[in-house]
Design a protein around this motif. Structure first.
Motif, mmCIF file in Angstrom:
data_model
loop_
_atom_site.group_PDB
_atom_site.id
_atom_site.type_symbol
_atom_site.label_atom_id
_atom_site.label_comp_id
_atom_site.label_asym_id
_atom_site.label_seq_id
_atom_site.Cartn_x
_atom_site.Cartn_y
_atom_site.Cartn_z
ATOM 1 N N LEU A 414 -15.483 -4.434 -13.254
ATOM 2 C CA LEU A 414 -15.664 -5.873 -13.083
ATOM 3 C C LEU A 414 -14.843 -6.807 -13.720
ATOM 4 O O LEU A 414 -14.310 -7.706 -12.844
ATOM 5 N N ASN A 415 -14.273 -6.572 -14.805
ATOM 6 C CA ASN A 415 -13.404 -7.524 -15.647
ATOM 7 C C ASN A 415 -12.072 -7.572 -14.813
ATOM 8 O O ASN A 415 -11.544 -8.624 -14.946
ATOM 9 N N GLY A 416 -11.732 -6.534 -14.148
ATOM 10 C CA GLY A 416 -10.372 -6.622 -13.489
ATOM 11 C C GLY A 416 -10.575 -7.055 -12.000
ATOM 12 O O GLY A 416 -9.412 -7.356 -11.518
ATOM 13 N N THR A 417 -11.530 -7.124 -11.517
ATOM 14 C CA THR A 417 -11.860 -7.893 -10.143
ATOM 15 C C THR A 417 -11.649 -9.408 -10.201
ATOM 16 O O THR A 417 -12.307 -10.109 -10.959
ATOM 17 N N PRO A 418 -10.584 -9.702 -9.318
ATOM 18 C CA PRO A 418 -10.459 -11.129 -9.374
ATOM 19 C C PRO A 418 -11.646 -11.864 -8.715
ATOM 20 O O PRO A 418 -12.487 -11.514 -8.059
ATOM 21 N N VAL A 419 -11.564 -13.030 -9.404
ATOM 22 C CA VAL A 419 -12.496 -14.144 -9.090
ATOM 23 C C VAL A 419 -12.439 -14.818 -7.629
ATOM 24 O O VAL A 419 -11.128 -15.338 -7.600
ATOM 25 N N THR A 420 -13.313 -14.877 -6.909
ATOM 26 C CA THR A 420 -13.040 -15.436 -5.660
ATOM 27 C C THR A 420 -14.508 -15.932 -4.888
ATOM 28 O O THR A 420 -15.579 -15.370 -5.335
ATOM 29 N N VAL A 566 -14.357 -8.602 -1.465
ATOM 30 C CA VAL A 566 -13.773 -7.973 -2.567
ATOM 31 C C VAL A 566 -13.562 -9.177 -3.502
ATOM 32 O O VAL A 566 -12.714 -10.161 -3.239
ATOM 33 N N GLY A 567 -14.167 -9.121 -4.908
ATOM 34 C CA GLY A 567 -13.902 -10.131 -5.690
ATOM 35 C C GLY A 567 -15.302 -10.502 -6.413
ATOM 36 O O GLY A 567 -16.373 -10.364 -5.794
ATOM 37 N N ARG A 568 -15.170 -11.047 -7.593
ATOM 38 C CA ARG A 568 -16.380 -11.189 -8.248
ATOM 39 C C ARG A 568 -16.694 -12.819 -8.312
ATOM 40 O O ARG A 568 -15.696 -13.454 -8.216
ATOM 41 N N PRO A 569 -17.789 -13.118 -7.903
ATOM 42 C CA PRO A 569 -18.090 -14.680 -8.136
ATOM 43 C C PRO A 569 -17.932 -15.484 -9.713
ATOM 44 O O PRO A 569 -17.953 -14.891 -10.488
ATOM 45 N N GLN A 570 -17.610 -16.714 -9.392
ATOM 46 C CA GLN A 570 -17.333 -17.502 -10.538
ATOM 47 C C GLN A 570 -18.674 -17.655 -11.576
ATOM 48 O O GLN A 570 -19.918 -17.858 -10.784
ATOM 49 N N ALA A 571 -18.563 -17.641 -12.842
ATOM 50 C CA ALA A 571 -19.611 -17.609 -13.758
ATOM 51 C C ALA A 571 -20.356 -19.194 -13.454
ATOM 52 O O ALA A 571 -19.408 -19.988 -13.382
ATOM 53 N N GLY A 572 -21.609 -19.180 -13.255
ATOM 54 C CA GLY A 572 -22.195 -20.461 -13.331
ATOM 55 C C GLY A 572 -23.284 -20.468 -14.149
ATOM 56 O O GLY A 572 -23.447 -20.014 -15.193
ATOM 57 N N PRO A 573 -24.417 -21.326 -13.970
ATOM 58 C CA PRO A 573 -25.556 -21.497 -14.800
ATOM 59 C C PRO A 573 -26.285 -20.640 -15.006
ATOM 60 O O PRO A 573 -27.178 -20.390 -15.797
#
Length: 680
Positions: A414-420, A566-573
Motif C-alpha cells: 500500500l505504501n509503495g502504490t502511487p497516489v492517483t 492502479v493507485g491509492r486515493p489521496q488521504a482526506g478527512p
C-alpha cells in the motif's frame, strides 16, 4: 432446481438440516420460539399391531420407533452455506438449534426430479426434469403404505401465480406423485391429494392420515420461478437476482416467504392432537443445493461426498436448462444442503452422519417395517434414527459469527502504490448494449486477487447478447492480469419470471481475457446482465492509471470500460477504501486513513449484505460483521470462508474512524464495495 417441479410439495417430515457450526452466524434471535418437543401423551395414543414392537434398527436406543404420524416438507435449491449465513431465515434457524440438525445432508443429484423421485421410490435414474407424468413404473412408498394399511395424504398449496382469495391448484399436474403410473391412473389414490387449506381442519380434528406430505408452491418452497428462465438461475444465491411478477422477488424475498410458510404450518402440527398421540416426526429438507451452472463455486458440481445413490455422468451430458450448461463428467451429486428432523421423542440432537433423500425414505420404512425400496436398502444409506433419542436443551442463540481481524500492516504494497485519482465511472453505449461499471475501485500495486468493479450490461433489444461475452484487458499493456483462481459469472435480471432472459454458461479465464458463453439468448424482452467476481492481479511497478477492459458480444465490440485504477486515493478527512483482496478463507479491506488521523487511531470495519444506506437495493445475503482495527489494512479471516463462499452475492463495506468522545463515531460515511465469491 427443477425446471418443471414435480412436486413442489413439502414432504412433511421436517428435516431442516442446516448449519451446525456455521449456523451460528445466522442464528440470530427471533421474536417467537418453536414449540418445545414434548413427550407423547398417554391420554391419546395410536394403536397398531406394530406399536408394541421394539424400535427397529441395528442397535437398541438408536433405532427408529413406530411413528404414529410422519410429516414431510421439501424445499428447493439452497446450499448449506447459503442458508447458514442468511439472517432472513429466523424460524428455520430456531428449528435447527432446537430440534434435530443434520450437518451433512446432501441431495442425491441434480436437477429436481431425480431427488424427489428418489425420495418416493429409492430410484434416482430419471436424470433430467423432462420425465413425463404417468411414465414411471417404479414401486414407491405409496405402494408400501397401501399394502401395510398406513393411511396417507398429500396437501398442496395453490399456484404461486394465484392468491389466497382466488387460488388455483395445479397439483394434479405438478406433483411428483403424478409421474408414477399406479398413482396417476388411480382415481382412488388421486383422492388422497388435497388443497393445502384442507390440512388445517384435519390437524384440528385429529382426523389426519398417518403419513402427510406438504407441498408449497414455487415461491414458498424458495425455488423462484415457475417458467424456466434466467431468473431460475438468479434466485438461488447467484448475483442480483431477478423480479418475479414485477414484485422484486430476489433471493431474500424467497427465503422470507419460505421461512414464513414453515412458521405458519409447523406450529399447527406441533399443537395438533395428532402430535401427541405417540411418536411423531417432521422431516424438512432442501432437495439439492444451489443449481447454477454459471457459477461452479456455488457447488453446482459438488458430489454427495460418498452418500449412496449419485449418478456417474459422462462429460457433455445435458442435465437441465439450455445446452450450454453441459456437465463436465464425474459424479453428479446434489450438493450439501439443509435438513432438520423434528420429533416428540428427543430434544436437540446434532448429527454429523451423511444423509440424503434415501435416508428419509429408509427411516420411514424402518419405522413401519415396510422393507426397503431401491437405494434405501444400500449399506451406504443410513437411517436417521439418531434424531429420535436423547439430546439436550435447545442451543442458546449465539452472538453473530465474528471473523478474526488479523492485525499488522497489510498490505505492505500500500505504501509503495502511487497516489492517483480514480478514473471516472462512465457509461458506454455500444451497438447492442449499454455498459456501466458499478464503481472504480483503487487497486494496490503488487497484489493478487483484487476485486474489480461489477459490470452491468443492458441489452438494447431482445436477444442482442447472442454471442459469447468476452472481456479483454487493453491497458495497461502489461503487469495487470485476470486472476487465474477467480470465477467470474454473469447473472441476469428480467422484469418477470415468465420472460426468458439471456442465460450464461461457466466462464473461462486467461491472464488477458474472460469468456462467458451465452447458453441461450433472451427472447421477447431485453435483459440486464451483471458480471461479478472479476478479480485482477497487479504486478510490481505497474504505473498508476486505469485498468481498461474491452467488452465484446461475439464478434461485436460493445465498448471499453474501466474496472479499476492502479493507485491509492489521496488521504482526506475520512477513511477511503481500496479494492478488497480475496483469498480462500479471508478478505482484506485495505484503506487509506484520514490525513489528520492520530497515530494508533481505531477504525470500525463494517461488512453487511444489505445496503447500510437508504439505497433501495435488495440483496440475498443479510449477514453482518463489525470489527475494530488500528491498522490501515485489516484482514478478516474466517475458517468457514464466510465472506467468500457465496459468489455473486453483494457485500457493502464501510470504514469509520472512532472518535475520542465517549466512544462515539466521528463523521460516519458509507463506502460501497462489492466482494466477489470464493476461490476454488
Amino acid at each position: 432446481m427443477r425446471v418443471r417441479d414435480r412436486s413442489r410439495v413439502i414432504r412433511t417430515v421436517v428435516v431442516a438440516a442446516a448449519c451446525a457450526l456455521a449456523l451460528s452466524a445466522a442464528l440470530l434471535g427471533s421474536t417467537s420460539r418453536p414449540v418445545a418437543a414434548q413427550a407423547p401423551s398417554s391420554a391419546a395414543s395410536c394403536h397398531h399391531p406394530l406399536a408394541g414392537l421394539p424400535a427397529s434398527g441395528a442397535t437398541q436406543g438408536q433405532g427408529v420407533p413406530y411413528l404414529c404420524h410422519v410429516f414431510v416438507i421439501m424445499f428447493e435449491n439452497h446450499s448449506y452455506a447459503d442458508l447458514t449465513y442468511e439472517s432472513d431465515l429466523p424460524y428455520i434457524h430456531q428449528l435447527a438449534r432446537t430440534y434435530g440438525l443434520a450437518t451433512q445432508y446432501y441431495g442425491v443429484t441434480h436437477p429436481t426430479v431425480p431427488n424427489r423421485v428418489g425420495f418416493w421410490s429409492g430410484r434416482g435414474r430419471t436424470l433430467t426434469d423432462s420425465v413425463k407424468n404417468n411414465s414411471l413404473s417404479y414401486p414407491n412408498l405409496i405402494d408400501q403404505m397401501s399394502a401395510h394399511g398406513i393411511s396417507w395424504g398429500a396437501y398442496y398449496q395453490h399456484s404461486e401465480s394465484s392468491t389466497n382469495a382466488h387460488p388455483v391448484y395445479n397439483y394434479l399436474h405438478n406433483s411428483t406423485l403424478m409421474l408414477f403410473k399406479d398413482i396417476a391412473r388411480s382415481p382412488a389414490r388421486l383422492a388422497h391429494l388435497h388443497p393445502l387449506p384442507d390440512l388445517t381442519p384435519a390437524l384440528r380434528s385429529g382426523r389426519l392420515p398417518q403419513f402427510t406430505y406438504i407441498g408449497p408452491n414455487f415461491v414458498t418452497n424458495m425455488h423462484g420461478t415457475f417458467t424456466p428462465g434466467a431468473t431460475q438461475f438468479n434466485f438461488q444465491g447467484a448475483g442480483l437476482g431477478g423480479a418475479v411478477g414485477g414484485a422484486g422477488q430476489h433471493d431474500a424475498y424467497l427465503e422470507t416467504r419460505g421461512d414464513n410458510f414453515l412458521h405458519t404450518w409447523i406450529p399447527q402440527i406441533l399443537h395438533s392432537p395428532a402430535w401427541h398421540q405417540g411418536p411423531a416426526a417432521i422431516f424438512f429438507c432442501f432437495d439439492e443445493n444451489n443449481y447454477d451452472a454459471s457459477m461452479p463455486q456455488n457447488y453446482y458440481y459438488v458430489s454427495n461426498s460418498g452418500v449412496a445413490g449419485s449418478q456417474i455422468v459422462p462429460a457433455g451430458t445435458h442435465v437441465s436448462g439450455p445446452t450450454g450448461f453441459n456437465f463436465p463428467g464425474g459424479v453428479l451429486g446434489g450438493g450439501r444442503s439443509l435438513a432438520i428432523v423434528i420429533t416428540n421423542t428427543a430434544r436437540h440432537v446434532v448429527s454429523k452422519q451423511q444423509y440424503n433423500e434415501y435416508s428419509i425414505l429408509r427411516t420411514i420404512e424402518q419405522s413401519w417395517h415396510l422393507g426397503y425400496l431401491g437405494h434405501a436398502a444400500s449399506p451406504g444409506v443410513i437411517s436417521m434414527g439418531a434424531f429420535f433419542h436423547g439430546g439436550g436443551a435447545p442451543t442458546p442463540a449465539p452472538n453473530p459469527l465474528r471473523p478474526t481481524v488479523v492485525g499488522g500492516g497489510y498490505p505492505v504494497a500500500l505504501n509503495g502504490t502511487p497516489v492517483t485519482r480514480a478514473a471516472p465511472v462512465t457509461t458506454v453505449t455500444g451497438p447492442s448494449a449499454v455498459l456501466r461499471p458499478d464503481s472504480n475501485p483503487h487497486l494496490t500495486d503488487f497484489t493478487d486477487h483484487q476485486a474489480g468493479a461489477t459490470l452491468k450490461i443492458n441489452e438494447l433489444s431482445p436477444g442482442a447478447l447472442h454471442g459469447d461475452l468476452t472481456l479483454k484487458i487493453l491497458s495497461p499493456a502489461s503487469g495487470v492480469s485476470f486472476s487465474a483462481q477467480s470465477n467470474p459469472a454473469a447473472t441476469t435480471f428480467v422484469p418477470s419470471a415468465d420472460d426468458s432472459g439471456v442465460m450464461f454458461a461457466p466462464s473461462t479465464v486467461t491472464p488477458t481475457t474472460v469468456t462467458i458463453p451465452v447458453a441461450s439468448p433472451s427472447s421477447k424482452v431485453t435483459s440486464t446482465a451483471y458480471i461479478t467476481g472479476l478479480m485482477v492481479d497487479v504486478a510490481s511497478g505497474v504505473p498508476a492509471g486505469a485498468v481498461r477492459v474491452q467488452v465484446s458480444s461475439g464478434a461485436t465490440v460493445e465498448g471499453t470500460v474501466t474496472v479499476g485504477t492502479v493507485g491509492r486515493p489521496q488521504a482526506g478527512p475520512r477513511p477511503v477504501l481500496l479494492a478488497p483482496v480475496v483469498h480462500a478463507g479471508s478478505v482484506a479491506f485495505p484503506f487509506v486513513a484520514p490525513a489528520s488521523a492520530p497515530r494508533g487511531a481505531h477504525y470500525e470495519i463494517e461488512v453487511t449484505g444489505s445496503a447500510p444506506t437508504s439505497r433501495a437495493i435488495t440483496v440475498g445475503t443479510n449477514q453482518f460483521f463489525l470489527g475494530i482495527t488500528t491498522v490501515a489494512g485489516p484482514v478478516l479471516a474466517d475458517s468457514m470462508a464466510q465472506l467468500t463462499n457465496l459468489a455473486g452475492k453483494e457485500y457493502w463495506v464501510r470504514v469509520r474512524e472512532m472518535g475520542s468522545s465517549n466512544g462515539a463515531w466521528s463523521g460516519p460515511r458509507t463506502f460501497t464495495v462489492r466482494v466477489p465469491g470464493s476461490l476454488p
